[in-house]
Every structure is written in C-alpha cells, then in structure tokens.
Design a protein around this motif. Structure first.
Motif, PDB file in Angstrom:
ATOM      1  N   ASP A 251       0.752  -1.228  -0.209  1.00 45.91           N
ATOM      2  CA  ASP A 251      -0.085   0.076   0.000  1.00 45.91           C
ATOM      3  C   ASP A 251       0.920   1.240   0.197  1.00 45.91           C
ATOM      4  O   ASP A 251       1.645   1.473   0.644  1.00 45.91           O
ATOM      5  N   HIS A 252       0.474   2.021  -0.857  1.00 48.15           N
ATOM      6  CA  HIS A 252       1.587   3.372  -1.100  1.00 48.15           C
ATOM      7  C   HIS A 252       1.388   4.228   0.113  1.00 48.15           C
ATOM      8  O   HIS A 252       2.699   4.684   0.369  1.00 48.15           O
ATOM      9  N   GLU A 253       0.218   4.409   0.449  1.00 48.60           N
ATOM     10  CA  GLU A 253       0.226   5.464   1.922  1.00 48.60           C
ATOM     11  C   GLU A 253       0.911   4.567   2.902  1.00 48.60           C
ATOM     12  O   GLU A 253       1.361   5.423   3.842  1.00 48.60           O
ATOM     13  N   ARG A 261       2.626  -3.820   4.044  1.00 46.34           N
ATOM     14  CA  ARG A 261       1.373  -4.687   4.093  1.00 46.34           C
ATOM     15  C   ARG A 261       1.047  -4.934   2.569  1.00 46.34           C
ATOM     16  O   ARG A 261       0.746  -4.073   1.961  1.00 46.34           O
ATOM     17  N   GLY A 263      -0.845  -5.914  -0.613  1.00 53.34           N
ATOM     18  CA  GLY A 263      -2.285  -6.252  -1.130  1.00 53.34           C
ATOM     19  C   GLY A 263      -2.470  -6.403  -2.602  1.00 53.34           C
ATOM     20  O   GLY A 263      -1.432  -6.451  -3.257  1.00 53.34           O
ATOM     21  N   HIS A 265      -4.527  -6.226  -5.675  1.00 52.42           N
ATOM     22  CA  HIS A 265      -5.579  -5.361  -6.464  1.00 52.42           C
ATOM     23  C   HIS A 265      -5.993  -6.048  -7.707  1.00 52.42           C
ATOM     24  O   HIS A 265      -5.551  -5.814  -8.624  1.00 52.42           O
TER      25      HIS A 265
END
Length: 498
Positions: A251-253, A261, A263, A265
């Motif tokens: 996750d970029h943020e 973490r 993910g 997509h």
C-alpha cells in the motif's frame, strides 16, 4: 573421505513452535566435504553425466529477531559434482556482510521479512531493513557461482569447485549501488549474457541490466513503473526480456508511514513489458493481462510475431484469513500453501504486431518451481520439469514433467516423509534430444535423517529414481537450484569442456 570444514555455531533455540525451523526445514550448522565411501550409492551413478548440481537455501544460523519466515535464513549452498561415475559433495554458507557481522556478534542483528519494523540498523533489499541473506537464487555465469535474495541484494560470487565466497562481484556490484540484483537473473547459455532486474520503494522503481560473457556490465537502464512493485521473476528470449508489473504490491500510503502490508489489487490488470535485450525504457512495449501474481517461469521464447511466456500463475495470492487466529503460524502457512494460492501452469502470448495478449491454462494441477533444459532457455522448447507441493505446507513431494507440445505429462510422487528440491535437467554427454539426460534433485528424508541426491531418467521420470546418493547428514529443504555442465565450469580460466 569426510572432512568437516567449519561450524556455524547456531544459537537457534530448540524446541520452538516455528514449523520452518523444524522437521524437514530444520537448519544445520555443519559444513563438510564428502566423497568416496562416505557417500552410499543405491543404483549406479551414470558415467555419461558430467557437471555440477548446486542448490541455494535459507539456513538460519541465529535465533531470529521476531517471527521467522522461511525466506529469512542465511544462504547455504549444497553442491554435487559428477564426473565419470564419481561424485563429490560440499555444503557451504555464503559469507555475506550480514552473516559475517552476526557471526562476530554471536546473534541476529536484523529482523526478517515479516517484521522489518524491528530493524535498528541499516539493511539491504528493496525494504532496506533486512539482512542480505543471499539465500534465494543461484546460477553459474562467467565461470563463477552467483547468488542473491528475492528482495534484491548484492551479487555474491562463489568458486564453482570449493564454494568459497569471493565477495560481491568485483566487476560491477558497485555500479548498482544499493539496488543490487534481484533473484531470477537469466543466463543465455548461447551468448553467455546474463540479464537481471532490481526494484525498490523509491524511483526508479525498477532497473534492467545485462552482463556480458566476459562479466562486464554492458547495459543498465531505469524502467518507469506506476509505483513501488514486488516482482519476482522475468522472462528472457533470444532477443527480448519480459519485465513484470503485477497488482500485488505494498500500500503506497502505508509505505509513507513505514508499513509493509501487501495487497492484491484485483481491479488492476497485470502488465508485462517486452524490452529488446539492449533496449531502454522508451523501447518497452507493455501488454495487459488478467490480474495475477507469479513467482516462477518455465520459459519464454519467440514464435513469429508473438512472445510466448509459460509459467506458474498464482490466481489467489492473498487468501482469506478471516477464520484464522491473528497469532501463531497458521496465517503464514496459508500464505505459503500453493494449493490455497492456486498456482498452476499458464501461458501468455504477447503479439508484438497487434499489441494483443492471449492467455490459456496449460494444466489444472497445483505445481511450481519449473525447470527446463538450459540450452533451450529463451528458445522454443518442449519439456518442463515441475515440482508438486504438498497441500498445507511449503514442501515439495513430487515431480511432474510437461510436454508443452502434446499436452502429455508424467508424474512421480515421493514416498511419505521424502521431499524434493527444485529439480533441473542435466543433459547426458553428447545428448541427442531435449530430454536426453537426467533430472537431478536433493531429497530431504525425514525418515532417515539423511539428505540424498537423486537422479531420474528425464525421459521417464514416472519410473522413479535410477540412482540415490545418500549423504552423511540431514539436508534441509531449500530454494532454487541450477545445473552447470562442463561448458559453464572453469578451472584456471579453462572450460572443462575444452
């Protein structure tokens, strides 16, 4: 002769509840050389087999910081040399900078892939917080062994005869800076070129390079990606390479806050970038495909206007965990269970003229770790030798041979308690056809507590082993393996094939 070379002085605490530090995964701290009567042989060692089978693996030496993942351990090479019906075996640690520091300290200094937040020292790899364990991949190029880890690391070289660590490649390691080299570098056995990539969390998110047959870095260029990615493999043909931009990434943020973490997509297409061997970012032709992830390819080759890429697609890379407790190793077990992640043989066709992608399932069997005849790597081929994973574990208990031209297959399942390693093809001397040779693998035998090197007739793997070489001690399960024939091995600068 049995010669004990060194001890790693393990500080791993036993008993413990980590399944990847016990049983077939249990690490060893012994390095040794064995040949002659110390190696029991069941069957007959073929006299027409000459070369080296070498396998890398993660062999943890110190009590881990945080939860241990099977990709965290220190690189240990196991190798068997075949020559005129005789064999010799060695195993050695790769003496990385991180391992040397931990040996001096007598304890682990870096965490692993599960809990990088526990790092207090500068690390290596795309995360930048792990130890450079160099434990994933292994090939022979330019007369030397080269190893690296999947998160990118320094390109360590080792002697093909003694397995002595020679250090990061003296010709070009420094030119890569802290990016290093990712596992699954590809060797074109016809040209001697080695193609590689690396990736990171800061731009450029990927680089692509070529090292020539004389071990010179002759090409190294940045590749534009939409953001940080987590690729694992690349394709290679006679004239192109295929780079992977897959929708499994951090996750970029979260990365901005130091969180890692992964993910999957499912609404983002997979992208495959076809680049000429000496091309740049401007030359990459991108193809979209169904969302997926993958670890390992069988082969990639050119077929008219098309680039054909065969490999093991992962249809469910992040399985549902809602029924599992948050503590313990059940979650890791499920993430590593290839029956849960649904890993199967798949084919992509990228049309360089129309830009179209076509996909097809080659088989419904759960399978991974494909290997082929190295002389067909990047060229049209017929046979892939895959491992069959045991349900519910990160263990391989069978082999399957694919004829990708006819669709026919052969399968052999190991007896209970015996687990294979990645199994490359080894051609006979003066072989006449693509499968005229042997499939060679290490076997971790929990029934006897001793490792084995096992040979199959590559044309008839379903008939079972033709030769088993029994080692004096346990060989843990491992990662990737490589077969190096005489044309790839050198002594005093001279090929053994000359």
């Amino acid at each position: 002769m049995l010669h004990i070379f060194d001890h790693g002085h393990s500080t791993v605490k036993f008993p413990n509840d980590n399944p990847y530090l016990n049983g077939p995964h249990k690490p060893i701290d012994l390095e040794y050389t064995a040949k002659g009567p110390e190696l029991e042989v069941v069957g007959e060692i073929p006299k027409d087999l000459q070369g080296m089978y070498v396998r890398n693996g993660h062999n943890q030496i110190h009590e881990p910081i945080g939860r241990y993942h099977p990709f965290d351990g220190d690189s240990m090479l196991h190798a068997v040399w075949f020559n005129e019906g005789k064999v010799e075996y060695r195993n050695r640690f790769t003496m990385t900078t991180g391992l040397l520091a931990e040996r001096a300290a007598g304890k682990s200094l870096w965490p692993g892939i599960i809990e990088p937040r526990k790092a207090v020292r500068r690390g290596w790899g795309s995360i930048g917080k792990m130890k450079d364990n160099a434990g994933t991949d292994v090939i022979v190029h330019g007369g030397k062994i080269i190893v690296a880890m999947s998160q990118c690391s320094e390109p360590y070289r080792l002697d093909t005869r003694t397995l002595e660590t020679l250090g990061p490649d003296e010709n070009w390691a420094q030119a890569l800076g802290d990016r290093g080299i990712c596992s699954h570098f590809k060797v074109d056995e016809h040209s001697g070129h080695m193609m590689f990539f690396n990736f990171a969390e800061e731009p450029p998110f990927m680089n692509y390079g070529v090292v020539d047959a004389e071990n010179n870095l002759v090409h190294y260029v940045p590749i534009d990606l939409p953001g940080p990615r987590w690729p694992h493999d690349m394709g290679m043909t006679e004239n192109y390479c295929v780079l992977h931009d897959l929708p499994l990434y951090f996750d970029h943020e979260g990365l901005k806050q130091g969180k890692h973490r992964l993910g999957f997509h499912r609404d983002v297409p997979s992208r495959f970038g076809v680049i000429p061997r000496f091309g740049t970012n401007e030359d990459v032709k991108w193809f979209e495909a169904e969302p997926c992830y993958m670890l390992h390819l069988s082969n990639t080759y050119e077929d008219g206007d098309e680039i054909v890429m065969d490999g093991c697609i992962i249809g469910n890379p992040i399985p549902d965990m809602s029924d599992l407790p948050k503590e313990g190793y059940e979650r890791l077990n499920r993430m590593l269970d290839m029956h849960t992640t649904e890993t199967r043989m798949h084919r992509w066709r990228f049309n360089m003229r129309t830009g179209e992608t076509k996909e097809e399932r080659l088989d419904d069997t759960i399978t991974e770790f494909p290997m082929i005849n190295g002389l067909h790597n990047g060229r049209d081929y017929r046979y892939s030798y895959n491992a069959l994973p045991q349900p519910g574990s990160w263990l391989l208990d069978g082999l399957k041979k694919y004829d990708v031209k006819t669709g026919q297959t052969q399968t052999f399942m190991m007896p209970k308690g015996e687990f294979v390693s990645e199994a490359p093809f080894a051609p006979r001397l003066n072989s006449k056809s693509e499968d005229d040779g042997y499939v060679v693998t290490f076997v971790t035998n929990v029934n006897t507590g001793k490792g084995e090197c096992v040979l199959f007739d590559a044309a008839n793997i379903d008939k079972g082993p033709i030769c088993r070489i029994i080692m004096p001690y346990h060989i843990p399960t491992g990662a990737h393996a490589f077969w190096a024939g005489p044309h790839m091995l050198y002594e005093n600068g001279v090929s053994l094939a000359d």
